[in-house]
Design an enzyme around this catalytic site. Structure first.
Site, PDB file in Angstrom:
ATOM      1  N   LYS A  83       0.818  -1.156   0.066  1.00  0.00           N
ATOM      2  CA  LYS A  83      -0.157   0.015   0.025  1.00  0.00           C
ATOM      3  C   LYS A  83       0.934   1.109  -0.059  1.00  0.00           C
ATOM      4  O   LYS A  83       1.953   1.127   0.411  1.00  0.00           O
ATOM      5  CB  LYS A  83      -1.076  -0.043   1.218  1.00  0.00           C
ATOM      6  CG  LYS A  83      -2.190   0.876   1.074  1.00  0.00           C
ATOM      7  CD  LYS A  83      -3.108   0.050   0.190  1.00  0.00           C
ATOM      8  CE  LYS A  83      -4.532   0.872   0.317  1.00  0.00           C
ATOM      9  NZ  LYS A  83      -5.420  -0.143  -0.018  1.00  0.00           N
TER      10      LYS A  83
HETATM   11  N1  GLU Z   1      -7.275   0.243  -3.153  1.00  0.00           N
HETATM   12  C1  GLU Z   1      -8.044  -0.976  -3.809  1.00  0.00           C
HETATM   13  C2  GLU Z   1      -8.039  -1.970  -2.374  1.00  0.00           C
HETATM   14  O1  GLU Z   1      -7.975  -1.662  -1.307  1.00  0.00           O
HETATM   15  C3  GLU Z   1      -7.498  -1.976  -4.619  1.00  0.00           C
HETATM   16  C4  GLU Z   1      -6.337  -2.549  -4.684  1.00  0.00           C
HETATM   17  C5  GLU Z   1      -5.629  -3.006  -6.204  1.00  0.00           C
HETATM   18  O2  GLU Z   1      -6.471  -2.968  -7.036  1.00  0.00           O
HETATM   19  O3  GLU Z   1      -4.548  -3.317  -6.101  1.00  0.00           O
HETATM   20  O4  GLU Z   1      -8.374  -3.327  -2.460  1.00  0.00           O
END
Ligand code: GLU
Length: 433
Positions: A123
């Site tokens: 993240k």
């Molecule tokens: N931000 C989204 C989540 O928390 C998508 C993450 C992604 O597609 O890599 O799942």
């Protein structure tokens, strides 16, 4: 003597800034500890699973349109890469800090494990309120942040996607910055891109579609259908708004929605199409003429069948969870329920479909987008939608079967599956050196 022109931006006052999400990392660690206990892992493996593999903290200076320079803090955390490249979103929000990013990265690892994607979890975040900056300022922030974390990311190492406060345009800037620096176009370094540069059909609504699929699966298990079921959705952003529309399209009654400015309620059902037009014109759900005003706190306590928290972390704590009257809480946001909140919901017989399962539709279609980019072959919208529904429904049933087999909640079952898949990959690879 001239003074430095570098300043830290002042954060605007509430209510435009939601309260700082407290304790997301504590919640993530408590959830992991429960799964580790069920799985009987030793202290060493527990520590390995609890600790991010790599973290970077970068300064992101921005020259504002006015000429003034301001400084932001940016982070990228790769929680685990045992099953494949790190995968996870990039968040722009004033409350972002390293602990929140660590929690979100850990949840990405378990999420990718639950829906069986060949990824680890990662993240990123920048502590910025994107609503306070112009498009060209956000472009410069994104390009500088990308340049700073460049050594850590790549199509085979760590793949970004949109999250709160970022969108497909942000991903196009990340992809362009990365590609220009590498000397050729590399679409697979991000997912959630615009279609024009290799985005996938269906990615924009994938998280929301996944929420609706798991809700349908949970209801079908007890012989019910979405048709006629009442739903309240907290958050009318990328996830909540499309979830409300898709619930309505499947015959559910959207009884209430809210955003950071307030909520609206209509017991006979909100006309979501008309609400989209209202939000486009005014920037908020507040003031919609087809409904009555309610607060966010009132929305969480509504007597509906399904409550979808699709905003920030930690909204269902010991106190607010006690007021929930919904039969199902389907977590659209990451980490909306604290550990104490979970206990209260369980005691009151509320079924929680946990975030790492319920909102995994986004990363599932991110994976499809990455696969398409890697093979430079594009699937139809119908193919994507079918594969997404299959993956979400299968994962729901795996989690539900695990919950029944072990007599645990859907959250514990999902965590057990996600943690076990990660630990298995780690163990079978062996410890180097
Ligand atoms: N931000 C989204 C989540 O928390 C998508 C993450 C992604 O597609 O890599 O799942």
């Amino acid at each position: 003597m001239t003074t430095s022109s570098i300043t830290t931006p002042e954060l605007p006052d509430a209510p435009s800034v939601p309260p700082r999400p407290a304790g997301a990392l504590a919640t993530a660690h408590e959830q992991l500890a429960t799964a580790v206990e069920h799985l009987g892992y030793d202290e060493g493996l527990h520590r390995m699973l609890a600790t991010p593999r790599r973290e970077i903290h970068v300064a992101v200076p921005l020259r504002r349109d006015s000429g003034e320079t301001v400084l932001f803090h940016g982070f990228r955390v790769q929680h685990n890469v045992s099953r494949g490249p790190g995968k996870g979103g990039l968040r722009y929000h004033p409350s972002v800090d390293i602990d929140e990013v660590r929690a979100l990265a850990m949840w990405m690892t378990w999420k990718c494990g639950v829906v069986d994607l060949p990824y680890g979890g990662a993240k990123g975040g920048v502590a910025i309120d994107p609503r306070e900056y112009s498009t060209s300022e956000l472009e410069r922030v994104t390009r500088r942040y990308t340049s700073e974390i460049m050594p850590m990311i790549g199509p085979d190492t760590d793949i970004m996607a949109p999250d709160m406060g970022t969108d497909s345009q942000t991903m196009a800037w990340v992809m362009d910055t990365y590609s220009v620096n590498r000397g050729h176009t590399i679409p697979a370094v991000v997912t959630g891109k615009p279609l024009a540069v290799g985005g996938s059909l269906g990615r924009g609504t994938a998280t929301s579609a996944g929420i609706v699929h798991v809700t349908a699966a949970a209801l079908e298990e007890v012989g019910e259908k979405l048709d006629g079921v009442s739903v309240a959705v907290q958050g009318f952003g990328k996830v909540g708004s499309h979830a409300a529309a898709l619930f309505a399209a499947r015959g559910a009654r959207v009884a209430a929605v809210s955003d950071q400015y307030g909520g609206i309620r209509a017991d006979t059902g909100i006309d979501v199409d008309r609400l989209f037009a209202h939000v486009a014109a005014t920037g908020s759900v507040v003031g919609f003429d087809g409904a009555d005003p309610i607060s966010n706190a009132e929305l969480l306590a509504l007597d509906v069948d399904v409550l979808v928290p699709a905003a920030v972390e930690g909204v269902l704590d010991e106190v607010t969870a006690g007021r929930v009257r919904a039969r199902y809480v389907v977590e659209g946001a990451n980490g909306p329920t604290t550990t104490a909140g979970d206990r209260v919901l369980a005691k009151n017989g509320v079924t929680v479909v946990p975030d790492v399962l319920a909102n995994a539709g986004g990363v599932v279609v991110s994976y499809f987008e990455w696969v398409q980019a890697n093979q430079t072959y594009w699937w139809t919208e119908h193919e994507i939608a079918e594969k997404l529904e299959h993956r979400m429904t299968t994962s729901y049933h795996e989690v539900s079967a695990m919950a029944r087999a072990h007599g645990v909640s859907l959250r514990d079952a999902a965590l057990i599956i996600g943690v076990k898949r990660t630990a298995d990959a780690h163990e079978i690879r062996g410890l180097y050196p």
